[in-house]
Design a protein around this motif. Sequence first.
Motif, PDB file in Angstrom:
ATOM      1  N   UNK A 135       0.826  -1.203   0.000  1.00 39.55           N
ATOM      2  CA  UNK A 135       0.000   0.000   0.000  1.00 39.55           C
ATOM      3  C   UNK A 135       0.865   1.260   0.000  1.00 39.55           C
ATOM      4  N   UNK A 152      -2.267   9.530   4.722  1.00 39.29           N
ATOM      5  CA  UNK A 152      -3.328   9.006   3.854  1.00 39.29           C
ATOM      6  C   UNK A 152      -3.332   7.482   3.764  1.00 39.29           C
ATOM      7  N   UNK A 153      -2.201   6.859   4.106  1.00 39.45           N
ATOM      8  CA  UNK A 153      -2.151   5.403   3.971  1.00 39.45           C
ATOM      9  C   UNK A 153      -1.951   4.703   5.320  1.00 39.45           C
ATOM     10  N   UNK A 156      -4.646   5.726   8.416  1.00 41.70           N
ATOM     11  CA  UNK A 156      -6.009   5.223   8.166  1.00 41.70           C
ATOM     12  C   UNK A 156      -6.085   3.700   8.077  1.00 41.70           C
ATOM     13  N   UNK A 157      -5.078   3.081   7.471  1.00 38.74           N
ATOM     14  CA  UNK A 157      -5.125   1.624   7.325  1.00 38.74           C
ATOM     15  C   UNK A 157      -4.900   0.910   8.657  1.00 38.74           C
ATOM     16  N   UNK A 234     -13.567  -4.514   5.070  1.00 37.31           N
ATOM     17  CA  UNK A 234     -12.603  -5.576   4.744  1.00 37.31           C
ATOM     18  C   UNK A 234     -13.246  -6.941   4.578  1.00 37.31           C
TER      19      UNK A 234
ATOM     20  N   UNK B  92      -3.175  -3.742  -4.294  1.00 36.28           N
ATOM     21  CA  UNK B  92      -2.718  -2.726  -3.350  1.00 36.28           C
ATOM     22  C   UNK B  92      -3.687  -1.556  -3.190  1.00 36.28           C
ATOM     23  N   UNK B  94      -6.397   0.660  -0.905  1.00 34.57           N
ATOM     24  CA  UNK B  94      -6.583   0.989   0.505  1.00 34.57           C
ATOM     25  C   UNK B  94      -7.927   0.436   0.973  1.00 34.57           C
ATOM     26  N   UNK B  95      -7.903  -0.361   2.049  1.00 34.78           N
ATOM     27  CA  UNK B  95      -9.163  -0.917   2.550  1.00 34.78           C
ATOM     28  C   UNK B  95      -9.962   0.151   3.291  1.00 34.78           C
ATOM     29  N   UNK B  96      -9.277   1.233   3.683  1.00 32.36           N
ATOM     30  CA  UNK B  96      -9.957   2.267   4.456  1.00 32.36           C
ATOM     31  C   UNK B  96     -10.711   3.260   3.572  1.00 32.36           C
ATOM     32  N   UNK B  97     -10.612   3.087   2.262  1.00 28.27           N
ATOM     33  CA  UNK B  97     -11.280   4.026   1.371  1.00 28.27           C
ATOM     34  C   UNK B  97     -12.190   3.305   0.393  1.00 28.27           C
ATOM     35  N   UNK B 105      -7.213   9.265  -4.253  1.00 29.82           N
ATOM     36  CA  UNK B 105      -5.909   9.311  -3.593  1.00 29.82           C
ATOM     37  C   UNK B 105      -4.829   9.835  -4.541  1.00 29.82           C
ATOM     38  N   UNK B 139     -13.078  -4.415  -0.319  1.00 30.70           N
ATOM     39  CA  UNK B 139     -13.347  -5.738   0.228  1.00 30.70           C
ATOM     40  C   UNK B 139     -14.564  -6.414  -0.382  1.00 30.70           C
TER      41      UNK B 139
END
Lengths: 235, 331
Positions: A135, A152-153, A156-157, A234, B92, B94-97, B105, B139
């Motif tokens: 990521x 940003x990565x 948050x992740x 997720x 790759x 982002x799971x948060x977005x 991004x 996801x």
Amino acid sequence: MIDPSAPGFWSDLFEVLLIGTGQTLYMVGVALLVTIIVGLPLGILLVGTEKGGLFSAPFGSRRAGIVINRVLDFVVNLGRSVPFIILMIAVIPFTRLIVGTFIGSTAAIVPLSLVAIPFFARMVEIAIKEVEPGLSEAADSLGATSWQIVRKVLVPEALPSILLGLATTVTSIINFSAMVGTVAGGGLGDVAFRYGYQRYSTIHMVAVIIVIYLIVQALAALAAWGARRLQRQNS
Amino acid sequence: MIAITDVTKTFGRADRRVTALDNVSLTVERGEIFGVAGQSGAGKSTLIRTVNLLERPDSGSIEVDGRVLTSLAGAELRSARRGIGMIFQHFNLLTSRTVQGNVELALEIVGVEARERRRRAAEILDLVGLSSKASVYPGQLSGGQKQRVGIARALAAKPSVLLSDEATSALDPETTRSILALLKTINAELGLTVLLITHEMDVVKTICDSAALLEGGRVTETGNLVDLIRTPGSRLARDLFPLGEVHTPAGHTVVDITFSGGLADRPVIAQLARVHGLDVSILGAAVETIGGNQAGRTRLALPGARDDIDRALADLRGQGLLVEVVGGADA
């Protein structure tokens, strides 16, 4: 010995508990805030200054990165190794410098923060290390700065894990906050010590345990709920 | 255009040095799709990662659209990277977005303001066919959809070059085809130069204009696909036509005959039988569309004396066919 059948016993108990809970929440709340503000960047720096990390060569010097990493690692380990009761006494001069006194709830915030910061920093470090390296790499390939990758990565992740780490941290702050009661820090620990221990009131003791249990459970549930909400994507 | 010149990359400490790339040079022309094939461990991944300097080469230079990336660092390198999109085997994302957030991004990093970001992200999601999934989290997507998001993110900042690091290796064959078709469309519509690495020859066959073979960190073959299949002994060409191992029947000579361009409709077998009196048996054949042209390779077993066979083969070569003796007496 306190007589539970005496008039005003229950209203006294209620008042004592209310004040104790207020002091505990005050100490824990402020200490938690300080812990997040200091611990989060500390955890990020711990990961970042490792070999191959985002800040592995601050100011263009890998040696600076190694030095920062070693120093932070040492400080965090030291903070985690010293028993709280010793730390609390050892930092009295520092507490006095900042708060002006070493007695009372406000003064107790200093050692509480100092014990929680290294603990939380390690939690943050672990959470960030769990973020898939791909990521950061993807963000890197998009031309992101190190700061953008953190903001940003990585954060948050890692947030669901950080939140769970925070729940563990709060629990230990509450745990230690009870200990400061013994050195005139106030709070629920103080209630348990003065009423439950010194005056043999089982009812006070049980009441304090129940209140603390409820606070810890409520916070843990809140953190778990928050982490679940963040992780829902997720599934 | 991408020019990779004399790139060497080693890993590990002095006593245990592993050379991942050994003096690699490649040129990818503007607007073409270039495939680097090779087995795992050949250095493909390292190679593609040196192009946007995710991996800095020990020596050699990387030039993309006239900028020598290997001479850049810091802000200049970041700005150059914004002109090079990259997609990955494991997406790759982002799971948060959300899907939209992942695409945005790329634009946030470049500093595009919010309203423009939303507009551009919507436009690109439309291009990759995912408009309906904009507010969904990765996801909940299938592998193919995730890679479409990856492609959208890579294209958001309007790069001139796209790097694809085994982008279809985690996908099933059907999804692979749809992703390759999308890459081809993007290449044609946006004029994007594509450099991809893969271990699947099907990928090379389906969309590449040119290819290189990487073995043990060295480029052993490179060229336009149409030229490669006309090159005797080309390993890439052999891999493009899956004829398998050579089994030589006793007393026979085995030859591979490659037809390409306008030669695909020659009555070769009939000619061998009639003119040269050879009883031809067909051991295998493959017809492929390579670089947009039909091309085929036939494996024949020819009985009889070597002299007669050589005469017949010389005749075929004279007609412009590629003839290779792959088995049999003193092959």
